[in-house]
Motif scaffolding. Structure first.
Motif, PDB file in Angstrom:
ATOM      1  N   SER A 109      18.848  29.692  -8.108  1.00 15.05           N
ATOM      2  CA  SER A 109      17.697  30.529  -8.436  1.00 15.05           C
ATOM      3  C   SER A 109      17.988  31.258  -9.743  1.00 15.05           C
ATOM      4  O   SER A 109      19.097  31.161 -10.294  1.00 15.05           O
ATOM      5  CB  SER A 109      17.479  31.556  -7.327  1.00 15.05           C
ATOM      6  OG  SER A 109      18.594  32.449  -7.269  1.00 15.05           O
TER       7      SER A 109
ATOM      8  N   GLU B  89       9.785  20.830   4.771  1.00 15.02           N
ATOM      9  CA  GLU B  89      10.596  21.184   5.937  1.00 15.02           C
ATOM     10  C   GLU B  89      12.009  21.624   5.556  1.00 15.02           C
ATOM     11  O   GLU B  89      12.752  22.151   6.393  1.00 15.02           O
ATOM     12  CB  GLU B  89      10.665  20.011   6.926  1.00 15.02           C
ATOM     13  CG  GLU B  89      11.312  18.752   6.390  1.00 15.02           C
ATOM     14  CD  GLU B  89      10.322  17.825   5.697  1.00 15.02           C
ATOM     15  OE1 GLU B  89      10.690  16.656   5.443  1.00 15.02           O
ATOM     16  OE2 GLU B  89       9.184  18.266   5.415  1.00 15.02           O
ATOM     17  N   GLU B  90      12.372  21.443   4.281  1.00 15.27           N
ATOM     18  CA  GLU B  90      13.715  21.805   3.824  1.00 15.27           C
ATOM     19  C   GLU B  90      13.738  23.084   2.988  1.00 15.27           C
ATOM     20  O   GLU B  90      14.815  23.539   2.590  1.00 15.27           O
ATOM     21  CB  GLU B  90      14.303  20.657   2.976  1.00 15.27           C
ATOM     22  CG  GLU B  90      14.529  19.358   3.717  1.00 15.27           C
ATOM     23  CD  GLU B  90      15.876  19.319   4.415  1.00 15.27           C
ATOM     24  OE1 GLU B  90      16.757  20.102   4.053  1.00 15.27           O
ATOM     25  OE2 GLU B  90      16.030  18.478   5.328  1.00 15.27           O
ATOM     26  N   TRP B  91      12.562  23.664   2.719  1.00 13.48           N
ATOM     27  CA  TRP B  91      12.487  24.780   1.771  1.00 13.48           C
ATOM     28  C   TRP B  91      13.414  25.938   2.116  1.00 13.48           C
ATOM     29  O   TRP B  91      14.006  26.555   1.241  1.00 13.48           O
ATOM     30  CB  TRP B  91      11.049  25.298   1.671  1.00 13.48           C
ATOM     31  CG  TRP B  91      10.137  24.385   0.928  1.00 13.48           C
ATOM     32  CD1 TRP B  91      10.480  23.244   0.255  1.00 13.48           C
ATOM     33  CD2 TRP B  91       8.722  24.515   0.781  1.00 13.48           C
ATOM     34  NE1 TRP B  91       9.354  22.647  -0.285  1.00 13.48           N
ATOM     35  CE2 TRP B  91       8.272  23.413   0.020  1.00 13.48           C
ATOM     36  CE3 TRP B  91       7.794  25.451   1.222  1.00 13.48           C
ATOM     37  CZ2 TRP B  91       6.933  23.236  -0.316  1.00 13.48           C
ATOM     38  CZ3 TRP B  91       6.455  25.278   0.894  1.00 13.48           C
ATOM     39  CH2 TRP B  91       6.031  24.180   0.133  1.00 13.48           C
ATOM     40  N   ASP B  92      13.506  26.274   3.399  1.00 12.18           N
ATOM     41  CA  ASP B  92      14.266  27.452   3.802  1.00 12.18           C
ATOM     42  C   ASP B  92      15.717  27.161   4.152  1.00 12.18           C
ATOM     43  O   ASP B  92      16.471  28.061   4.555  1.00 12.18           O
ATOM     44  CB  ASP B  92      13.579  28.129   5.002  1.00 12.18           C
ATOM     45  CG  ASP B  92      12.201  28.665   4.635  1.00 12.18           C
ATOM     46  OD1 ASP B  92      12.031  29.106   3.480  1.00 12.18           O
ATOM     47  OD2 ASP B  92      11.297  28.636   5.500  1.00 12.18           O
ATOM     48  N   ASN B  93      16.131  25.912   4.016  1.00 13.50           N
ATOM     49  CA  ASN B  93      17.516  25.552   4.316  1.00 13.50           C
ATOM     50  C   ASN B  93      18.456  26.026   3.217  1.00 13.50           C
ATOM     51  O   ASN B  93      18.101  26.030   2.036  1.00 13.50           O
ATOM     52  CB  ASN B  93      17.660  24.039   4.487  1.00 13.50           C
ATOM     53  CG  ASN B  93      16.961  23.536   5.734  1.00 13.50           C
ATOM     54  OD1 ASN B  93      16.500  24.321   6.556  1.00 13.50           O
ATOM     55  ND2 ASN B  93      16.866  22.224   5.864  1.00 13.50           N
ATOM     56  N   GLU B  94      19.660  26.394   3.615  1.00 10.44           N
ATOM     57  CA  GLU B  94      20.639  26.880   2.637  1.00 10.44           C
ATOM     58  C   GLU B  94      21.045  25.772   1.675  1.00 10.44           C
ATOM     59  O   GLU B  94      21.227  26.002   0.478  1.00 10.44           O
ATOM     60  CB  GLU B  94      21.869  27.421   3.360  1.00 10.44           C
ATOM     61  CG  GLU B  94      22.869  28.104   2.438  1.00 10.44           C
ATOM     62  CD  GLU B  94      24.014  28.753   3.200  1.00 10.44           C
ATOM     63  OE1 GLU B  94      25.022  29.094   2.551  1.00 10.44           O
ATOM     64  OE2 GLU B  94      23.894  28.911   4.440  1.00 10.44           O
TER      65      GLU B  94
ATOM     66  N   PRO C 173      19.320  22.488   0.968  1.00 14.74           N
ATOM     67  CA  PRO C 173      18.219  21.557   1.250  1.00 14.74           C
ATOM     68  C   PRO C 173      18.450  20.161   0.694  1.00 14.74           C
ATOM     69  O   PRO C 173      19.114  19.979  -0.331  1.00 14.74           O
ATOM     70  CB  PRO C 173      17.033  22.232   0.539  1.00 14.74           C
ATOM     71  CG  PRO C 173      17.650  23.022  -0.559  1.00 14.74           C
ATOM     72  CD  PRO C 173      18.961  23.510  -0.022  1.00 14.74           C
TER      73      PRO C 173
ATOM     74  N   LYS D  36      15.503  26.204  -9.236  1.00 17.57           N
ATOM     75  CA  LYS D  36      14.290  26.363  -8.428  1.00 17.57           C
ATOM     76  C   LYS D  36      13.276  27.190  -9.213  1.00 17.57           C
ATOM     77  O   LYS D  36      13.502  28.366  -9.456  1.00 17.57           O
ATOM     78  CB  LYS D  36      14.599  27.080  -7.114  1.00 17.57           C
ATOM     79  CG  LYS D  36      15.490  26.335  -6.165  1.00 17.57           C
ATOM     80  CD  LYS D  36      15.630  27.071  -4.837  1.00 17.57           C
ATOM     81  CE  LYS D  36      16.437  28.348  -4.985  1.00 17.57           C
ATOM     82  NZ  LYS D  36      16.721  28.980  -3.671  1.00 17.57           N
TER      83      LYS D  36
ATOM     84  N   THR E  51       6.645  28.577  -3.244  1.00 17.32           N
ATOM     85  CA  THR E  51       7.443  28.461  -2.028  1.00 17.32           C
ATOM     86  C   THR E  51       7.344  29.724  -1.183  1.00 17.32           C
ATOM     87  O   THR E  51       7.736  29.719  -0.021  1.00 17.32           O
ATOM     88  CB  THR E  51       8.911  28.186  -2.378  1.00 17.32           C
ATOM     89  OG1 THR E  51       9.356  29.169  -3.312  1.00 17.32           O
ATOM     90  CG2 THR E  51       9.075  26.802  -2.971  1.00 17.32           C
ATOM     91  N   LYS E  52       6.830  30.797  -1.758  1.00  8.57           N
ATOM     92  CA  LYS E  52       6.577  32.022  -1.012  1.00  8.57           C
ATOM     93  C   LYS E  52       5.117  32.404  -1.209  1.00  8.57           C
ATOM     94  O   LYS E  52       4.475  32.001  -2.165  1.00  8.57           O
ATOM     95  CB  LYS E  52       7.484  33.157  -1.516  1.00  8.57           C
ATOM     96  CG  LYS E  52       8.967  32.880  -1.329  1.00  8.57           C
ATOM     97  CD  LYS E  52       9.785  34.041  -1.851  1.00  8.57           C
ATOM     98  CE  LYS E  52      11.279  33.795  -1.681  1.00  8.57           C
ATOM     99  NZ  LYS E  52      12.093  34.912  -2.207  1.00  8.57           N
TER     100      LYS E  52
ATOM    101  N   GLN F 116       7.350  32.941  15.915  1.00  8.34           N
ATOM    102  CA  GLN F 116       7.471  32.199  14.671  1.00  8.34           C
ATOM    103  C   GLN F 116       6.223  32.323  13.793  1.00  8.34           C
ATOM    104  O   GLN F 116       6.220  31.857  12.659  1.00  8.34           O
ATOM    105  CB  GLN F 116       7.730  30.721  14.975  1.00  8.34           C
ATOM    106  CG  GLN F 116       9.075  30.461  15.659  1.00  8.34           C
ATOM    107  CD  GLN F 116      10.241  30.958  14.841  1.00  8.34           C
ATOM    108  OE1 GLN F 116      10.345  30.705  13.646  1.00  8.34           O
ATOM    109  NE2 GLN F 116      11.143  31.696  15.496  1.00  8.34           N
TER     110      GLN F 116
END
Length: 505
Positions: free
Chosen positions: A69, A312-317, A319, A347, A368-369, A484
């Motif tokens: 980032s 589905e991978e956006w929030d993975n440490e 990805p 990113k 992404t947010k 969730q």
């Protein structure tokens, strides 16, 4: 001017062959580009740290070099701004594009190398014109001036001895344009680079009102402010009464759809052409290449190597990333870029949806947010939560839930942000709450502050207090109760706002 128009039209069309080449061989172009970028930067601080020289395959690149980032890269960028070189990229970096949206500072500063200027940003500008004249061979664009509504430029304040400079990306480009490009643009450089927007709009209006403007480039919100001022000065209802040869508006940065009707009323011509671009501080990514669709061609030979993170991978440490050849039509992806300005697996925060893979065309699908960027203000959730917390604290209020979105510009009415807030304990003074909220947002977000300056593009927010239980009922009606499911804090359209306010009607 007709001769100049014919010559420039012919010159611009010559690039079409190169564009067709990367459309035909996209994967080969991207792979060669990745290899070239790594070879060029192998001896930089960053290249030595991550072993660029030993990387031979895409898989090795993904394993050895981390996704980062702005906050991760900031220590390197800060050294560049203080005059150190060969940090992220081997060429001398003296220019930085300023934008907002970072969580560790009010603004972020993106390095702009000589290669990024020439082979990305300027190349994108020339390709835009190439595509335009190829699509509209009868164009008379070059018989007049291009009105550029850019940003501001100023000397970098971090280290006066570093001779490094920053400004909005549009201002950085304007400041460095070659002489021939300066000749076909308006207004004058001193006005174009002013940073006091009220005075700037006034001077732009007076300077350009008697020019033969044939095209406009800018963000829709500021363009509307300028056009309305020019109409006021001339006392007419149509901008075509001022600039009868106007034929094109080239726009980007914020969604154009909400403004389309307003532009049609300001420029009432069926022959007016609108062309979208995807140009950010980090690079020039896409150009609308079709006349009957707003999707954009992904530009693959600008010194930018692309990777994509599935939703589905956006929030993975860590990805999983996909190369260009692995993406699918209709799916949303976060963009990761490696560039000729030294941004490595960076990113940018934008998400795109592919509309075609032969050739690769995209539409910007969001961030992404959650965010609001209807006016170029780039308001992120962190900004909103910090501001609402400050307002609650100073007015003895307790907030239960909130959401916010844009109220769009309309003819005769400026835009603003509209907030729906459910309080557990109401503020002792709602007007004071609103004032603190607004002031805090201006303090922590420089782009919001610029748009709010003297109510020029964005007026004070509107706040709706709603009864306790409103958000619960709304979420329940949407089938979104449960751990969730979170209330969407910010949205760049009115979907949530109108739905929620409709519950109260």
């Amino acid at each position: 001017m007709e001769i100049i128009n014919s010559i420039l039209t012919w010159v611009m069309k010559k690039r079409i062959h190169d564009i067709e080449l990367f459309m035909k061989y996209p994967h080969e172009v991207q792979e060669e580009l990745r290899i070239s970028l790594l070879n060029r930067a192998a001896k930089t601080e960053y290249g030595l740290k991550y072993g660029f020289e030993s990387i031979t395959t895409r898989e090795e690149y993904q394993r050895n070099v981390p996704i980062v980032s702005y906050e991760d890269l900031f220590p390197y960028i800060e050294r560049l701004m203080k005059g150190r070189q060969n940090v992220l990229w081997p060429s001398e970096v003296r220019w930085f594009a300023k934008s907002s949206g970072t969580t560790n500072a009010r603004s972020k500063f993106i390095p702009v190398s000589p290669e990024a200027l020439e082979d990305c940003h300027y190349k994108g500008g020339k390709d835009l014109l190439s595509i335009y004249v190829n699509n509209y061979p009868d164009t008379k664009m070059f018989t007049g001036k291009n009105l550029v509504i850019g940003g501001s430029q100023q000397v970098n304040q971090f280290d006066k001895n570093a001779k490094s400079y920053y400004g909005d990306v549009s201002a950085v480009l304007i400041k460095n344009l070659p002489f021939w490009a300066q000749m076909v643009r308006t207004p004058s450089l001193d006005i174009a680079l002013m940073d006091e927007w009220e005075e700037k709009i006034e001077k732009m209006a007076h300077y350009t009102i008697d020019e033969n403007v044939t095209s406009i480039s800018g963000v829709p919100t500021w363009t509307i402010v300028l056009l309305e001022r020019i109409l006021e000065l001339r006392g007419v209802d149509s901008i075509l009464d001022v600039w009868p040869n106007l034929e094109a508006f080239i726009h980007g940065a914020v969604a154009f759809k909400p403004y389309r009707q307003l532009f049609k009323s300001l420029i009432p011509s069926e022959n007016m052409r609108y062309m979208e671009t995807y140009n950010a501080s980090e690079g020039f990514f896409g150009i609308q290449d079709l006349t009957d669709s707003t999707e954009m061609l992904l530009m693959l030979d600008y010194g930018i190597y692309y990777e994509f993170i599935p939703v589905e991978e956006w929030d993975n440490e860590n990805p999983k990333t996909l190369s260009l050849e692995e993406v699918e039509v209709g799916k949303n992806y976060a963009i990761i870029i490696s560039t000729n300005a030294g941004l490595w697996r960076y990113k940018i925060g934008d998400t795109v949806r592919f509309t075609s893979v032969d050739p690769y065309r995209i539409k910007i699908s969001g961030r992404t947010k959650h965010f609001i960027n209807a006016f170029g203000e780039e308001l992120i959730i962190e900004n909103a939560e910090e501001a609402i917390s400050a307002a609650c604290e100073r007015t003895m209020a307790e907030m239960e839930n909130f959401t916010a979105g844009p109220r769009y510009l309309q003819a005769g009415a400026k835009g603003c942000h509209e907030w729906v807030i459910e309080f557990n304990k109401h503020p002792d003074d709602l007007e004071r709450f609103k004032q603190i909220l607004d002031e805090k947002l201006r303090e922590i977000n420089s782009d919001y502050d610029a748009k709010r300056h003297k109510d020029m593009a964005l007026t004070a927010p509107i706040i709706h207090q709603v009864p306790k239980g409103t958000f619960y009922s709304w979420m329940k009606g949407r089938g979104k109760l449960g751990g969730q499911n979170k209330v969407p804090r910010l949205s760049n359209n009115r979907e949530y706002l109108d739905d929620l306010l409709g519950v109260l009607a």
